[in-house]
Design an enzyme around this catalytic site. Structure first.
Site, PDB file in Angstrom:
ATOM      1  N   PHE B 647      18.289 -28.300  65.589  1.00 32.10           N
ATOM      2  CA  PHE B 647      18.851 -27.158  66.017  1.00 32.10           C
ATOM      3  C   PHE B 647      17.592 -26.285  66.080  1.00 32.10           C
ATOM      4  O   PHE B 647      16.767 -26.307  65.505  1.00 32.10           O
ATOM      5  CB  PHE B 647      20.262 -26.549  65.605  1.00 32.10           C
ATOM      6  CG  PHE B 647      20.987 -27.772  65.173  1.00 32.10           C
ATOM      7  CD1 PHE B 647      21.894 -28.283  66.171  1.00 32.10           C
ATOM      8  CD2 PHE B 647      21.105 -28.406  63.985  1.00 32.10           C
ATOM      9  CE1 PHE B 647      22.815 -29.127  66.218  1.00 32.10           C
ATOM     10  CE2 PHE B 647      22.107 -29.394  63.704  1.00 32.10           C
ATOM     11  CZ  PHE B 647      23.004 -30.042  65.065  1.00 32.10           C
ATOM     12  N   HIS B 648      17.840 -25.177  66.692  1.00 32.80           N
ATOM     13  CA  HIS B 648      17.078 -23.772  66.687  1.00 32.80           C
ATOM     14  C   HIS B 648      15.579 -24.090  66.884  1.00 32.80           C
ATOM     15  O   HIS B 648      14.556 -23.782  66.343  1.00 32.80           O
ATOM     16  CB  HIS B 648      17.305 -23.340  65.092  1.00 32.80           C
ATOM     17  CG  HIS B 648      18.573 -23.368  64.572  1.00 32.80           C
ATOM     18  ND1 HIS B 648      18.849 -23.438  63.306  1.00 32.80           N
ATOM     19  CD2 HIS B 648      19.639 -22.970  65.423  1.00 32.80           C
ATOM     20  CE1 HIS B 648      20.107 -23.478  63.259  1.00 32.80           C
ATOM     21  NE2 HIS B 648      20.662 -23.375  64.465  1.00 32.80           N
ATOM     22  N   PRO B 649      15.471 -24.675  68.331  1.00 34.70           N
ATOM     23  CA  PRO B 649      13.911 -24.798  68.605  1.00 34.70           C
ATOM     24  C   PRO B 649      13.057 -23.369  68.672  1.00 34.70           C
ATOM     25  O   PRO B 649      13.822 -22.591  69.222  1.00 34.70           O
ATOM     26  CB  PRO B 649      14.047 -25.642  69.972  1.00 34.70           C
ATOM     27  CG  PRO B 649      15.316 -25.221  70.447  1.00 34.70           C
ATOM     28  CD  PRO B 649      16.062 -24.912  69.503  1.00 34.70           C
TER      29      PRO B 649
END
Lengths: 517, 712
Positions: B647-649
């Site tokens: 998650f959270h690129p």
């Protein structure tokens, strides 16, 4: 520097959906676009739009006005912004063709647009250029007239590109009609032949109607102005110009958003002229400046501050191309054939108050002074001007020729002879104008077509100032200048015999000069 | 819609051990087909090919296709397949879409939960029904300000599939006055999840429309109604965390702002009306199946809607750790991070961030707290942007009660009030540039494509790119602005895993806050554990087994508590691609070690909380009944065996002082062109180490505010 503009007509048909309407309405645009420069595909060109906007049942405004941004390659956009009246409301049509090379035809002919009233969207639609019926008239309608009234300011920008062995001059001569005094302001940039740093110097001279000529020099000081160099030559000059532009704009522009279209238009103007920074600077040396519409400075006891109001178009004394392509030993032009000066010239305790004093500014760019020369600027009144430069070059071979005469008689809105070269070289030397250079009197005469002219200039010894000139190569010359010269100009026309056509006698108001070594 | 392929029908029946006794299994294949329809073509083809291959295996083994076999024969086929360890990862991958569909269908038929214990009993952790915070938890704070000594636990944000409840806020909030600003919940009609069995054809069962508050007004215009030619002072590409904040800042400065968003606008009421899986497929890009290739391959779900990923994240709001901000400033020269704390304060105010009250925390979170207390680990309810959260546990498919202050409910309304406009359903194809400017290329606007293929252009001297860390690099490349060699590199993704614990009594993890508790014991080592539940089928935890074994797990899903852990990773990924992003990510050796360590820690925590059994999520070592057994089991596991999500690129167009190293300058301006700001996760110089919503929004605020100040 493109001297030709472009004019073309374009008709587009389409539809519009106005706010509140249930159905589209047919629209027709008949536009006339005028650009001050040629439309180079890789550049951005701004044109003025006028024309007629018709929206079926709602609007028929024959006096629509706007602007056109033509940039098919650089920005891939051809943008139309057109104001017109619709039922008494002022509308703005804003749309653009998005040029893509995948769909060249449709992208160059389809114009989606939006209508705004006071910034609020009130309609949208699409216009199309009718290829089948419109292409031929469109192409056939292209005209490339000379750019209308190029701004005199553009000739103020320095031409020197850093090349050693060049000299460049901004000079102004005028006559105060009230006192009969003449004024000569000379601003000169010299780039020595040996590569030494360029320097600027000059002088001011006042020629009172009564009394001796007074003058004072300023400089030399290192050249502090910018370099020009738009000659198109490879190498230094081109790079110098490009780099200058970039530097100049990088500092002045920010990423700040502008007011949308208006801001972009500002950008365009700069790009279109291709001359963003150069137009605002002319000559500068210490406190002496020549800027568009303004001449200021001080030298010795002299202080001057003059406002210049140009009148008339530029007058090229030498062939027009020689300003762009400096292939001749030197070239000379008047940014405006005539000018009026208002302001003051103080010298010592005296003061010359000028109000609409007639005169002219001129520009010289070249390798140095001639071997011998004579010059005349005569404001003939009624908007007519006579400008003469007769010179013998210092170049080997050319120095054996008699003086080449460049004569321009600007009369009734036209310059005679039509071709500048005519007076200098005639037809392979035959029929060229002749000059008899001497002091206190010198003459020029010649015939072109069915007219002939004879000019006699007399420089009063007590009203003539002798000054030393120094060429870029260090050689010296002496110039004898008078802003209170007399001139006798006679023009005759052949009609069975030579009949007088016009004659002017200037007494103390001609500006003349003779130089020698 | 075309008929469901037979291979898919047979596969779903085999995976779920469909013996015809349950009604909900019949419609699962159709759901699976619908889900595949929104997935990217490669993923769709892979699933279908696998289904066909299994079908072919069945033919080879029995002479008939799976769909023609009876339940017993299908079970034998699947058992023989599962006996081959090499095939276990493949079968697990196939289970994901089937479980997604099964969760939804089961909910439709059975109500929210399987026939399980109802919530409201004494919590498993032995605390009272409304537990007090454990000793290890910092004192509860409802102040929006930063939590002082509050280390940030990672937030396995939209941790893929999670259990969700039917529309009504399930356990009626026992503390109705939980938040003074909570939307007034009119009598929470007694639609308790398992109370009734709604008709399968009544999707309205999902929608507590009566509870859906009115959303703050947005000025949204579908791209079909937006003119083909328009102008603005600033165009913001993307309406997620960064884009919304940028639009708000620029609009407040008096600029005419247009936000261009590829997704659609979904109102809170619409969330209540639609089944979670339907929302899942419309709110996530690629149906949630965005994959980063590499070792191991990662699923990297990102949102696509007005509000971006904030619509589907868990609402966990961590302030950027101070050491991270210091690193951005000193090592990377990210000048916009100066005074970052002030920007974070403002973002927290806008999002109304506060620590999650315990009343609706749910058993999953309470168990995590109990386990941490038992072990003496620091743990606390998370700080979230969900005042008045009712524990619907549907954050990852759009909050149906409007409690979660996603940016379309908090930031974008402020932007619109200041004059910003949002164009929905428009995918920006290119940033237009004027290349003949005297100072080099300059942004001139954007070209966007409508769903019908037509195009629209908006001219603007300022373009703010906030398309997300995965999509910003391809957009810049398409625009001819991708010349910087570091563009697309420096990708950090927060790799995450999850572990479940089985308890002797129902947990019903999908009743309560989706991501509720952060365990910060290992945070200094880059490991953040968060108690994360999800609507059925939507959890990133994949239960073990296939066929009847899997069915048994599903029947007992209410007894599972799930934890997730994410790690602060090295920026070892990059985004390739031009027309669409092709993320590539190779887990660094250090990060692999962190993941394995996180898995052990989560197992310990679950046992400490009283779990009878820990399900590791590893197909070849699926369960352990004691801590010692777990340790022994995990000794045989390497990172290749883990189910890793991400998650959270962030970081793909990082800002920094070094022109060679950073595609954007210290102020967030893209190098090589004038008038382009980067204001999304891609501008962050390195991994923020916590759930990045606040970091991204504060960075976007800083970048755009600096631009406004400069312009002024």
């Amino acid at each position: 520097m493109t001297v030709r503009g472009a004019v073309f007509r374009e008709t587009m048909l389409g539809r519009v959906r106005l706010a509140g309407d249930r159905a589209d309405r047919p629209v027709r645009l008949d536009l006339l676009a005028r650009a001050d420069s040629l439309m180079l595909p890789h550049r951005t060109t701004l044109a003025r739009l006028t024309g007629r906007v018709r929206i079926a049942g709602r609007a028929d405004d024959p006096s629509a006005e706007g602007e056109l941004e033509i940039s098919p390659v650089a920005r891939r956009r051809i943008r139309y912004r057109l104001g017109f009246d619709l039922d008494g409301r002022r509308m703005l049509l804003d749309g653009w063709k998005s040029v893509t090379f995948r769909h060249p035809l449709s992208s160059m002919t389809v114009l989606p647009y939006t209508l705004y009233e006071d910034g609020a969207r009130v309609g949208e639609g699409t216009l199309r250029f009718p290829l089948a019926t419109g292409l031929l008239p469109f192409l056939a309608g292209f005209r490339f007239p000379r750019a209308a009234e190029p701004a005199a300011d553009r000739f103020l920008a320095p031409r020197w590109d850093g090349t050693p062995g060049r000299t460049e001059v901004w000079y102004t001569t005028l006559t105060d009609p009230a006192s009969g005094s003449g004024v000569w302001l000379h601003h000169e940039l010299v780039a020595p032949h040996d590569g030494a740093p360029a320097y600027a110097h000059g002088w001011i001279a006042v020629f009172p109607k009564e009394g001796p000529v007074e003058h004072a020099r300023f400089g030399p000081v290192p050249w502090a102005g910018r370099k020009g160099g738009r000659s198109g030559r490879a190498g230094g000059p081109t790079r110098g110009w490009a780099g200058r532009r970039t530097d100049g704009w990088a500092g002045g522009r920010t990423d700040e958003p502008t007011d949308g279209p208006a801001g972009q238009t500002d950008d365009l103007t700069g790009d279109l002229t291709g001359d963003p920074a150069g137009r605002i600077d002319g000559f500068v040396a210490g406190g002496v400046r020549v800027a568009p519409g303004r001449l200021t400075g001080s030298a010795g006891p002299f202080t001057w501050a003059l406002a210049e109001e140009v009148q008339g178009p530029p007058l090229h004394t030498f062939p027009r191309w020689s300003w762009r392509r400096p292939w001749l030993p030197a070239t000379h032009l008047l940014p405006a054939a005539r000018a009026r000066y208002t302001g003051t010239v103080r010298h010592g305790t005296r003061e010359l108050r000028l109000t609409d004093a007639p005169g002219a500014s001129a520009r010289i760019f070249g390798h140095g002074n001639a071997r011998r020369w004579a010059w005349l600027h005569a404001d003939l009144g009624g908007g007519d001007v006579l400008e003469i430069v007769a010179a013998v070059s210092t170049r080997r071979g050319l120095d054996r020729l008699p003086p080449l005469v460049f004569l321009r008689l600007y009369r009734n809105g036209r310059a005679w002879p039509r071709r500048v070269e005519r007076t200098a070289v005639g037809w392979a030397g035959i029929g060229r104008f002749r000059a008899d250079i001497g002091l206190p009197r010198w003459r020029v005469e010649g015939r072109a077509g069915l007219r002939r002219i004879r000019v006699t200039v007399t420089q009063p010894p007590d009203g003539t100032l002798a000054l030393d000139y120094t060429d870029p190569d260090g050689s010296a010359a002496v110039c004898r200048n008078s802003e209170r010269a007399d001139a006798d100009v006679r023009v005759e026309r052949w009609w069975g015999r030579w009949r007088p056509e016009a004659a002017w006698r200037l007494s103390g108001t001609a500006h003349a000069e003779v130089g020698s070594r | 819609m075309s008929a469901t392929p037979r291979a898919l029908t047979g596969l779903a029946a085999a995976v779920l051990a469909d013996d015809g006794t349950a009604e909900w299994t019949r419609t699962v294949p159709r759901r699976v087909a619908a889900l595949l329809g929104v997935m990217p073509a490669p993923a769709r083809a892979a699933v279908r090919a696998a289904a066909v291959a299994i079908d072919a295996y069945a033919v080879a083994r029995t002479g008939r296709r799976l769909s023609a076999l009876d339940a017993e024969e299908r079970e034998q086929v699947m058992t023989s397949l599962a006996a081959r360890p090499a095939l276990l990862p493949l079968l697990d991958a196939l289970k994901v879409p089937v479980l997604l569909a099964a969760g939804t269908e089961r909910m439709r038929y059975d109500g929210a939960a399987p026939s399980v214990s109802t919530p409201g009993r004494a919590p498993l952790d032995g605390t009272p029904a409304v537990p007090t915070p454990p000793r290890s938890a910092p004192p509860e704070s409802t102040q929006p300000g930063p939590a002082p000594s509050d280390p940030a636990p990672p937030d396995p944000a939209p941790s893929g599939p999670v259990p969700w409840q039917p529309a009504a806020p399930s356990p009626a909030p026992s503390h109705p006055a939980s938040s003074p600003t909570a939307p007034s919940p009119t009598t929470p009609s007694a639609t308790t999840p398992s109370a009734t069995t709604p008709s399968p054809s009544t999707p309205s069962a999902y929608a507590p429309s009566a509870y859906a508050p009115e959303d703050p007004p947005l000025d949204c215009t579908p791209s079909s109604d937006w003119p083909a030619r328009s102008t603005a002072d600033a165009v913001v590409v993307g309406s997620g965390a960064g884009g919304a904040m940028a639009a708000r800042t620029l609009a407040a400065a008096g600029m005419r702002v247009v936000v261009v968003e590829e997704g659609e606008h979904h109102s809170t009421a619409s969330f209540g009306r639609r089944a979670p899986l339907d929302r899942f497929t419309s709110l996530y890009r690629d149906g949630g199946a965005t994959v980063a290739l590499g070792n191991p391959p990662l699923v990297l779900p990102v949102g696509r809607a007005v509000g971006g990923t904030t619509v589907v994240n868990s609402g966990t709001c961590y302030r950027t750790p101070e050491h991270v901000v210091a690193r951005w400033l000193r090592r990377h020269g990210f000048a916009a991070a100066e005074d970052f704390a002030t920007h974070l304060d403002e973002v927290e105010r806008v999002l109304r961030v506060a620590r999650q009250p315990l009343d609706v925390l749910g058993a999953n979170g309470r168990l995590a707290l109990a386990g941490a207390r038992e072990l003496g680990w620091a743990a606390a309810p998370l700080r979230r942007n969900a005042p008045g959260c009712r524990g619907s546990c549907q954050c990852v498919v759009g909050c149906p009660t409007g409690a979660k202050q996603s940016v379309q409910l908090s930031v974008l309304p402020e932007a619109c009030a200041a004059g910003a406009r949002i164009v929905t359903g428009a995918r920006v194809r290119r940033i237009l540039t004027d290349r003949d400017g005297p100072a080099g290329p300059r942004a001139a606007g954007v070209l966007a494509r409508r769903p019908d293929g037509s195009e629209l252009e908006i001219l603007s001297p300022l373009v703010v790119v906030a398309a997300g860390a995965l999509h910003t690099p391809p957009l810049l490349r398409r625009s001819g602005l991708g010349g910087h060699r570091r563009l697309g590199r420096n990708l950090s993704v927060h790799p995450a895993i999850s572990v479940a614990g089985r308890f002797d009594r129902p947990v019903t993890a999908w009743q309560g806050v989706l991501q509720s508790v952060g365990v910060e014991h290992l945070r200094a080592d880059g490991i953040l554990i968060e108690a994360t539940a999800a609507p059925p089928g939507m959890s990133s935890f994949v239960p073990p087994g296939i066929g009847r074994a899997l069915r048994r797990e599903l029947e007992q899903a209410d007894r599972l508590a799930t934890l997730g852990a994410m790690i602060a990773d090295r920026p070892s990924g990059r985004v390739l691609g031009r027309d669409r992003p092709l993320p590539r990510y190779d887990l660094a050796a250090r990060d692999a070690g962190r993941l394995l360590r996180a898995q052990r820690a989560m197992g310990r925590l679950l046992f400490a909380a009283g779990a009878e059994e820990v399900l590791t999520g590893v197909p070849r070592a699926p369960r352990a009944r004691t801590p010692a057994q777990l340790e022994a089991l995990l000794d045989t596991v390497s990172v290749r065996h883990l189910h890793v999500s991400a998650f959270h690129p962030t970081g793909t167009a990082a800002a920094g002082a070094d022109p060679e190293w950073s595609p954007a300058d210290p102020e967030g301006r893209l190098r090589g062109v004038h008038g382009v700001l980067i204001a999304d996760g891609s501008v962050l110089p390195s991994c923020p180490e916590v759930n990045p919503q606040l970091s991204i929004m504060a960075a976007a605020l800083a970048v755009t505010r600096r631009h406004v100040t400069r312009a002024a």
